[in-house]
Design a protein around this motif. Sequence first.
Motif, PDB file in Angstrom:
ATOM      1  N   HIS A 385     -26.042 -36.796  -8.635  1.00  0.00           N
ATOM      2  CA  HIS A 385     -25.174 -36.070  -9.563  1.00  0.00           C
ATOM      3  C   HIS A 385     -25.573 -34.603  -9.668  1.00  0.00           C
ATOM      4  O   HIS A 385     -26.661 -34.203  -9.248  1.00  0.00           O
ATOM      5  N   LEU A 386     -24.654 -33.834 -10.195  1.00  0.00           N
ATOM      6  CA  LEU A 386     -24.865 -32.393 -10.349  1.00  0.00           C
ATOM      7  C   LEU A 386     -24.125 -31.967 -11.606  1.00  0.00           C
ATOM      8  O   LEU A 386     -22.981 -32.341 -11.821  1.00  0.00           O
ATOM      9  N   ASP A 387     -24.790 -31.180 -12.396  1.00  0.00           N
ATOM     10  CA  ASP A 387     -24.152 -30.676 -13.594  1.00  0.00           C
ATOM     11  C   ASP A 387     -23.487 -29.345 -13.263  1.00  0.00           C
ATOM     12  O   ASP A 387     -24.146 -28.388 -12.835  1.00  0.00           O
ATOM     13  N   LEU A 388     -22.165 -29.284 -13.437  1.00  0.00           N
ATOM     14  CA  LEU A 388     -21.429 -28.090 -13.018  1.00  0.00           C
ATOM     15  C   LEU A 388     -21.377 -27.015 -14.086  1.00  0.00           C
ATOM     16  O   LEU A 388     -21.112 -25.858 -13.796  1.00  0.00           O
ATOM     17  N   LEU A 389     -21.608 -27.421 -15.345  1.00  0.00           N
ATOM     18  CA  LEU A 389     -21.401 -26.458 -16.429  1.00  0.00           C
ATOM     19  C   LEU A 389     -22.278 -25.219 -16.303  1.00  0.00           C
ATOM     20  O   LEU A 389     -21.774 -24.094 -16.358  1.00  0.00           O
ATOM     21  N   PRO A 390     -23.603 -25.413 -16.116  1.00  0.00           N
ATOM     22  CA  PRO A 390     -24.422 -24.196 -16.049  1.00  0.00           C
ATOM     23  C   PRO A 390     -24.125 -23.360 -14.804  1.00  0.00           C
ATOM     24  O   PRO A 390     -24.559 -22.213 -14.712  1.00  0.00           O
ATOM     25  N   LEU A 391     -23.402 -23.921 -13.842  1.00  0.00           N
ATOM     26  CA  LEU A 391     -23.143 -23.182 -12.609  1.00  0.00           C
ATOM     27  C   LEU A 391     -21.947 -22.264 -12.743  1.00  0.00           C
ATOM     28  O   LEU A 391     -21.607 -21.565 -11.788  1.00  0.00           O
ATOM     29  N   GLY A 392     -21.285 -22.322 -13.877  1.00  0.00           N
ATOM     30  CA  GLY A 392     -20.191 -21.378 -14.094  1.00  0.00           C
ATOM     31  C   GLY A 392     -18.932 -21.690 -13.322  1.00  0.00           C
ATOM     32  O   GLY A 392     -18.240 -20.790 -12.864  1.00  0.00           O
ATOM     33  N   ILE A 393     -18.640 -22.944 -13.175  1.00  0.00           N
ATOM     34  CA  ILE A 393     -17.404 -23.311 -12.469  1.00  0.00           C
ATOM     35  C   ILE A 393     -16.283 -23.355 -13.492  1.00  0.00           C
ATOM     36  O   ILE A 393     -16.383 -24.044 -14.515  1.00  0.00           O
ATOM     37  N   ASP A 394     -15.237 -22.661 -13.165  1.00  0.00           N
ATOM     38  CA  ASP A 394     -14.094 -22.637 -14.069  1.00  0.00           C
ATOM     39  C   ASP A 394     -13.120 -23.739 -13.638  1.00  0.00           C
ATOM     40  O   ASP A 394     -13.290 -24.364 -12.597  1.00  0.00           O
ATOM     41  N   ILE A 395     -12.088 -23.930 -14.449  1.00  0.00           N
ATOM     42  CA  ILE A 395     -11.134 -24.987 -14.103  1.00  0.00           C
ATOM     43  C   ILE A 395     -10.325 -24.558 -12.879  1.00  0.00           C
ATOM     44  O   ILE A 395     -10.188 -23.377 -12.596  1.00  0.00           O
ATOM     45  N   GLY A 396      -9.851 -25.548 -12.169  1.00  0.00           N
ATOM     46  CA  GLY A 396      -9.029 -25.253 -10.988  1.00  0.00           C
ATOM     47  C   GLY A 396      -9.136 -26.379  -9.986  1.00  0.00           C
ATOM     48  O   GLY A 396      -9.811 -27.376 -10.209  1.00  0.00           O
TER      49      GLY A 396
END
Lengths: 699, 120, 436
Positions: A385-396
């Motif tokens: 798993h990978l947490d995307l939130l701290p990576l700054g991924i926006d919606i899309g």
Amino acid sequence: MARNIVIVFLASILFFCFSSISICNATSSIFNPVSFEHRSAALELFSATDGSFTSLEETYEALRTFQILGVEKKAEISPVACPLVVETLTSPSSNPEKLFNALRVQQILKCGVDADLFEGVASKLEAVIKDASSLLDFYHSVGSLVLIKNEVPESNIVLGDADSTFHSIKALSQSDGRWRYGYSGAESSTYAAGLALEALAGVVSLASSELDESMIVTVKNDIRKLFDSLEKYDDGSFYFDEKVVDTAEHQNALSTTSSVVRGITSFSAVTPGKIDIPGDKILGLAKFFLGIEVPGTAKDLFNQIDSLACLENNRVSIPLIISLPAIVLSLSRKDLLKVQVKTVLGSDAPPVTVKLVQAYKTSAKETPVLENQELKFDPKSSIHHLDLLPLGIDIGNYIFVFRVLLQDPGQKQIYATGGQTHIPVYVTGFITVDSAEIAVLDNDLGSIETKKELDLSKENILSLSANHLQKLRLSFQLTSPLGHLFKPHQVFLKLRHVTEVEHIFVVGNSGKRFEIILDFLGLVEKFYYLSGRYEMQLTVGDSAMENSFIRGLGQVELDLPEAPEKATRPPPQPVDPYTRYGPKEEIMHIFRAPEKRPPQELSLIFLGLTVVPFLLFLVGLLRLGVNLKNFPTSAIPATFAFLFHAGLGAVLSLYLLFWLKLDLFTTLKALGFLGVFLFFVGHRTLSHLASTAAKLKAA
Amino acid sequence: MAKLSSSSSTTSDAKALFQTLRSAYSATPINLKIIDLYVIFAILTALIQVVYMALVGSFPFNSFLSGVLSCVGTAVLAVCLRIQVNKENKEFKDLPPERAFADFVLCNLVLHLVIMNFLG
Amino acid sequence: MANFSIFFFTSILLLPLLCQSFSTANPTDKRILVLLDDLAIKSSHSIFFKSLQQRGFKLDFKLADDPKISLHRYGQYLYDGLILFSPSINKFGGSFDLASVLEFVDSGHDLILAADSSASDLIREIANECGADFDEDSSAMVIDHTSYAVSNSEGDHTLIASDDFINSNVILGSKMIEAPVLFKGIGHTLNPVNSQVLKVLSASSSAYSANPETKFTSPPSLTGSRISLVSVVQARNNARILISGSLDLFSNRLFRSGVQMAGSLTKYPKSGNEQFATELSKWVFHERGHLKAVNVRHNKVGETDEPAMYRINDDLEYFVEIYEWSGTSWEPYVSDDVQVQFYMMSPYVLKTISADQKGLYYTSFKVPDVYGVFQFKVEYHRLGYTSLNLAKQIPVRPFRHNEYERFLTAAFPYYGSSFSTMAGFFVFTIIYLYNK
């Protein structure tokens, strides 16, 4: 303005071309290993009434599928199947095919069969193999012998002349890697190739001594040639297919591919050395089977599961499947990116690392958003798993490119992990909508006549009015969860007239601000000159939005000029079908009113009055002093006179009767008779009277 | 005084006229008087029917026509008979009165048949 | 030689019998040709096909470009129904083409047509001829951002869940479809002037038809609930056509799948697709809603045989029997909205006729006092039912001269006067003759 539109149009065409090409090249579909859905489908498709199937072949297919999927049904099926197995094995008329199926069932059910029965069958089979001339005969008999050998390991079952058998089977092969079914004039097929490879593998395992190395190499070449006819789907799966000759007997792609997979896995299991098939192709075959998901027929399910079981542990290369349990990740729910690497049947893979090589938005392939991230592994759930939130991924909408790396590099030859796998991922979240306002502007100067704030989180019931010289401006701001500009796929403003005529506009944007100005002067013709109340509705939606909405904004009362003669009429609107059909209103015919009748008493009074003149007549006659002196005295004239008046009376009574009930014809008939009589009698009477009067006169 | 006398003279003239008519009439033979009475009876009946129709309207029209026609028809036939039977008519000198009567009876019978058919 | 000719003639005599064996006496089709563009569909849609086979239909599966397919031989149709599950076919094999498909439908046979995002021009044209206009943009799919099916494996909102069904128990069965229906494919609109085509499953008002991967600047032509996802056509010759924009709607995967509509917390374990598809196929193949009206008769009240003519102000009775085909037999059709009209240029009498439980409809009314040539008209058009158009002509005459009322009290004076005249005449003759 027009030029901008053209540029945007061309750009969107280019984007379309690029995205379509990219999809063609990328292996971007998701394949999931075998799951519980296959188990429930197996139970459904292989349902047999009280444990019996139509044939031993079907019984074997059911048993094998249940065995692979871990469904316990042997207790049900054994009592019915085992006697059939024993009967087939003992019967002398069983051909190799029947024996083969019976032995396959026996292999799973382990019915109690004597060892000498096996011996007897084995010797029969050896005889068949010596004289066999068709591929199917070889396949069934060699296969049966292999099964017997596995059943009774102590017995020394070997193929006497393995070399010549090998040659005979090999002789049926063709230059393109396919096999023929028989020696003379039989058709060839890829399916037959799979059967032949299985038979050859059986021969190798039954051989007492090592076979000629060159023959094995030739077969390996044949396999390589066979793989030249491998076909490919866009999503990266490979399969074998046959030309359709007869739809009824056609082996579909699934059964052809399974036959080949069975063939090559069994051949590679018994021959030393590697068969030179790239791991990617094996992975592609595995993807083909998994791509079918749950097949609809029992035979298809068996082929799928059996082939996957062959691929699970094979000596060519074992495919490892990367799958995502969810490709829709929600930022608001703080979803983690989860990846699983498993074998085709869903068992755990050897230790691997999953790397996210690249992640880019589908609309911006050149600029990756993420690069080279390694996923963390959770041993308890065996999920990376990978947490995307701290990576700054926006919606899309993104394409995530993964790579599976084996932690033990030595296993590279055993497992096939595939190269880079492109998987579409949708990251969703809540969009903030603010500064929404709607205004009516006066002509080109832009002076605002009315301006109202809108709250787009609920329905609005504004009421505006405008005429054709004014403009309507709607504007709002959309921000993504990370505060960036967001352009949804669907931003529509719909105006609906009371007559159901609708007009839809796309709201354009400049940066974060979305604005549309409806210039009614230019829209008058588009609106078909229809004035009146228009309902306004705003729809904003996108696959990345978790709060797509459709909101009523209120009404606008439009005052447009009158339609000129040649103006286009608005298009006809659909009629509600429920009003089109239905019973009509009842109609009762109103009859013409009958004439007004006078009251009964009045009629009766006048009836009396009409009789009065008759009475007056009689009285008058008496007053005049009439007499009957002229009545004839002598008998005969008197009789005639009497008869004459009686006749008159009779005629008048006949008339009364006629009025009451007779019809004209009977009356006329009677009248005829009476008339003749009356004439005769009257003539006599009147002539008598005339002669009497003449006599008097003379006297 | 003169007016009274003129009016009284007119009334007395009328009275005198009436007296002359009455005496002249009484000289007619009795059979003609019978016929006259018959005619009066028929016409009277017809008048009563017309009054009734004026009151209630002409429904049913066929019955009304039938009733009126029977009276008027028979009156007309009686008048014809009177003309033919009257000895002072020189034209009908040669016609025997019995013959006239027979015609009268025949025509009346036909008339009444028609009336009965139309009466409804 | 003589034997042969006898045999030949008797076999010719039997031909009409054969022709009649699949006529309207037995309207459920039994032999259906299924055209696929990929034989894998036979397996991936097996639940739907099995449900048809279990109801007695004989399905004949063929690839759509198989050169040996043909609908008829020697002038007789080989099949009673056609299922086209071949959305991407560009040209049919054999003698099959657009004209032959339309001719098949025109001769009263049923058709199920499924398209999807790979629909070819040929399929679009067939649908167009039947009354459904698919989106002209060949890359468009129906997208709905507020009514999509929540799924872990589909994120572009092209798999939508719709519960906007047509309100008709005939078409969709009496049992309500609880779960929404999953749909993934292209949308179509119906010509508003066409009165025979109906929207069975509509999209929600936020749906639109566009390419999910590209942005657009001009609004799409198909939006909102005008988009029909599944439509049916009931043609005037009672042929029924089902047009679906999604072949996946009939697939095993969507049949078995659970549904959760976006924005709703209810999770249905099984989608409504199977019930929807099965009930619709029952309607399309005339197992429901196919009516026939027989045995029209009428007579005067109190009599039993049909007169050749009525008189005004007569009381008459009208009987008709209506049956509905249940798939195996004709069942009485009982409804309370069948109406009969007594019609000459415009209806003079329009009455609702009531039925007993055996499907016998009866009414009685008074003939109007207008004379002329009338018709007993039963025009029964209801949503989803075949239309009944019955007309039986009957003349109506006025009173004969001897049918009017007699002996009216109002005419008593006239009667009295006539008889009084007659009596007076009688008395007159006696008095006149014998008076001295």
